[in-house]
Write a protein that holds these residues in place. Structure first.
Motif, PDB file in Angstrom:
ATOM      1  N   LYS A  79       1.128  -1.301   0.531  1.00  0.00           N
ATOM      2  CA  LYS A  79      -0.035   0.051  -0.115  1.00  0.00           C
ATOM      3  C   LYS A  79       0.670   1.525  -0.118  1.00  0.00           C
ATOM      4  O   LYS A  79       2.259   1.124   0.662  1.00  0.00           O
ATOM      5  CB  LYS A  79      -0.727   0.224   0.894  1.00  0.00           C
ATOM      6  N   PRO A  80       0.630   2.187  -0.536  1.00  0.00           N
ATOM      7  CA  PRO A  80       0.995   3.302  -0.641  1.00  0.00           C
ATOM      8  C   PRO A  80       1.521   3.622   1.705  1.00  0.00           C
ATOM      9  O   PRO A  80       0.826   3.637   1.961  1.00  0.00           O
ATOM     10  CB  PRO A  80       0.145   4.543  -0.831  1.00  0.00           C
ATOM     11  N   GLY A  81       3.095   4.532   0.942  1.00  0.00           N
ATOM     12  CA  GLY A  81       3.652   4.647   2.279  1.00  0.00           C
ATOM     13  C   GLY A  81       3.910   3.486   3.467  1.00  0.00           C
ATOM     14  O   GLY A  81       4.468   3.336   4.645  1.00  0.00           O
ATOM     15  N   CYS A  82       3.832   2.607   2.602  1.00  0.00           N
ATOM     16  CA  CYS A  82       4.289   1.223   3.359  1.00  0.00           C
ATOM     17  C   CYS A  82       5.841   1.267   3.064  1.00  0.00           C
ATOM     18  O   CYS A  82       6.250   0.566   1.699  1.00  0.00           O
ATOM     19  CB  CYS A  82       3.720  -0.088   3.103  1.00  0.00           C
ATOM     20  N   SER A  83       6.528   1.589   3.476  1.00  0.00           N
ATOM     21  CA  SER A  83       8.446   1.324   3.893  1.00  0.00           C
ATOM     22  C   SER A  83       8.802   0.590   3.749  1.00  0.00           C
ATOM     23  O   SER A  83       9.980  -0.428   2.993  1.00  0.00           O
ATOM     24  CB  SER A  83       8.976   2.219   4.855  1.00  0.00           C
ATOM     25  N   LYS A  84       8.078  -0.932   4.331  1.00  0.00           N
ATOM     26  CA  LYS A  84       8.390  -2.074   4.115  1.00  0.00           C
ATOM     27  C   LYS A  84       8.685  -2.591   2.463  1.00  0.00           C
ATOM     28  O   LYS A  84       9.320  -3.296   1.920  1.00  0.00           O
ATOM     29  CB  LYS A  84       7.639  -2.809   4.671  1.00  0.00           C
ATOM     30  N   CYS A  85       7.384  -2.622   2.085  1.00  0.00           N
ATOM     31  CA  CYS A  85       7.052  -2.235   0.756  1.00  0.00           C
ATOM     32  C   CYS A  85       8.058  -2.068  -0.374  1.00  0.00           C
ATOM     33  O   CYS A  85       8.706  -2.523  -1.434  1.00  0.00           O
ATOM     34  CB  CYS A  85       5.125  -1.758  -0.023  1.00  0.00           C
ATOM     35  N   GLU A  86       8.477  -0.948  -0.316  1.00  0.00           N
ATOM     36  CA  GLU A  86       9.163   0.348  -0.382  1.00  0.00           C
ATOM     37  C   GLU A  86      10.371  -0.160  -0.897  1.00  0.00           C
ATOM     38  O   GLU A  86      11.713  -0.747  -1.800  1.00  0.00           O
ATOM     39  CB  GLU A  86       9.142   1.656  -0.976  1.00  0.00           C
ATOM     40  N   ILE A  87      10.833  -0.736   0.093  1.00  0.00           N
ATOM     41  CA  ILE A  87      12.230  -1.672   0.241  1.00  0.00           C
ATOM     42  C   ILE A  87      11.965  -3.222  -0.116  1.00  0.00           C
ATOM     43  O   ILE A  87      13.451  -2.979  -1.020  1.00  0.00           O
ATOM     44  CB  ILE A  87      12.767  -1.594   2.131  1.00  0.00           C
ATOM     45  N   LEU A  88      11.602  -3.549   0.146  1.00  0.00           N
ATOM     46  CA  LEU A  88      11.074  -5.141  -1.008  1.00  0.00           C
ATOM     47  C   LEU A  88      11.172  -4.345  -2.328  1.00  0.00           C
ATOM     48  O   LEU A  88      12.319  -5.128  -2.567  1.00  0.00           O
ATOM     49  CB  LEU A  88      10.591  -5.833  -0.404  1.00  0.00           C
ATOM     50  N   LYS A  89      10.718  -3.680  -3.298  1.00  0.00           N
ATOM     51  CA  LYS A  89      10.749  -3.469  -4.435  1.00  0.00           C
ATOM     52  C   LYS A  89      12.030  -3.078  -4.886  1.00  0.00           C
ATOM     53  O   LYS A  89      12.415  -3.931  -5.586  1.00  0.00           O
ATOM     54  CB  LYS A  89       9.679  -2.592  -4.841  1.00  0.00           C
ATOM     55  N   GLN A  90      12.790  -2.369  -3.976  1.00  0.00           N
ATOM     56  CA  GLN A  90      14.140  -2.088  -3.739  1.00  0.00           C
ATOM     57  C   GLN A  90      15.096  -3.170  -4.406  1.00  0.00           C
ATOM     58  O   GLN A  90      16.260  -3.363  -5.366  1.00  0.00           O
ATOM     59  CB  GLN A  90      14.875  -0.340  -2.844  1.00  0.00           C
ATOM     60  N   GLN A  91      14.970  -4.280  -3.115  1.00  0.00           N
ATOM     61  CA  GLN A  91      15.715  -5.278  -3.146  1.00  0.00           C
ATOM     62  C   GLN A  91      15.638  -6.105  -3.873  1.00  0.00           C
ATOM     63  O   GLN A  91      16.761  -6.816  -4.773  1.00  0.00           O
ATOM     64  CB  GLN A  91      15.167  -6.080  -2.091  1.00  0.00           C
ATOM     65  N   LEU A  92      14.087  -5.930  -4.574  1.00  0.00           N
ATOM     66  CA  LEU A  92      14.401  -7.176  -6.037  1.00  0.00           C
ATOM     67  C   LEU A  92      14.538  -6.606  -7.031  1.00  0.00           C
ATOM     68  O   LEU A  92      14.579  -7.234  -7.945  1.00  0.00           O
ATOM     69  CB  LEU A  92      12.163  -6.990  -5.695  1.00  0.00           C
TER      70      LEU A  92
END
Length: 79
Positions: free
Chosen positions: A7-20
């Motif tokens: 969801k928007p604003g989810c820092s863990k989501c953004e980190i995972l996308k960066q790692q992938l």
């Protein structure tokens, strides 16, 4: 392929996308409220899962199955 639900604003989501992205791992990202609902995702994951991101993986039958954080970390390590 991996399917990442966040969801928007989810820092863990953004980190995972960066790692992938850094590992060149193919995934599709889905945004809560636009692409999926809480009610829908709860039909696919264990009942005790309440944190985002949620990651599903295509299995041999072409179905999406839930994978744990440990399994995601293993994929990132192998990446």
């Amino acid at each position: 392929m991996l399917h990442v639900y966040g969801k928007p604003g989810c820092s863990k989501c953004e980190i995972l996308k960066q790692q992938l992205n850094a590992k060149g791992i193919t995934y599709q990202y889905y945004t809560h409220g636009q692409d999926w609902t809480t009610e829908w995702i709860q039909t696919l994951i264990p009942k005790n899962i309440r944190m985002l991101p949620i990651v599903l993986k295509d299995n041999d039958k072409g179905e999406k199955e839930y994978i744990t954080d440990a399994q995601v970390n293993e994929i990132l390590t192998k990446g």
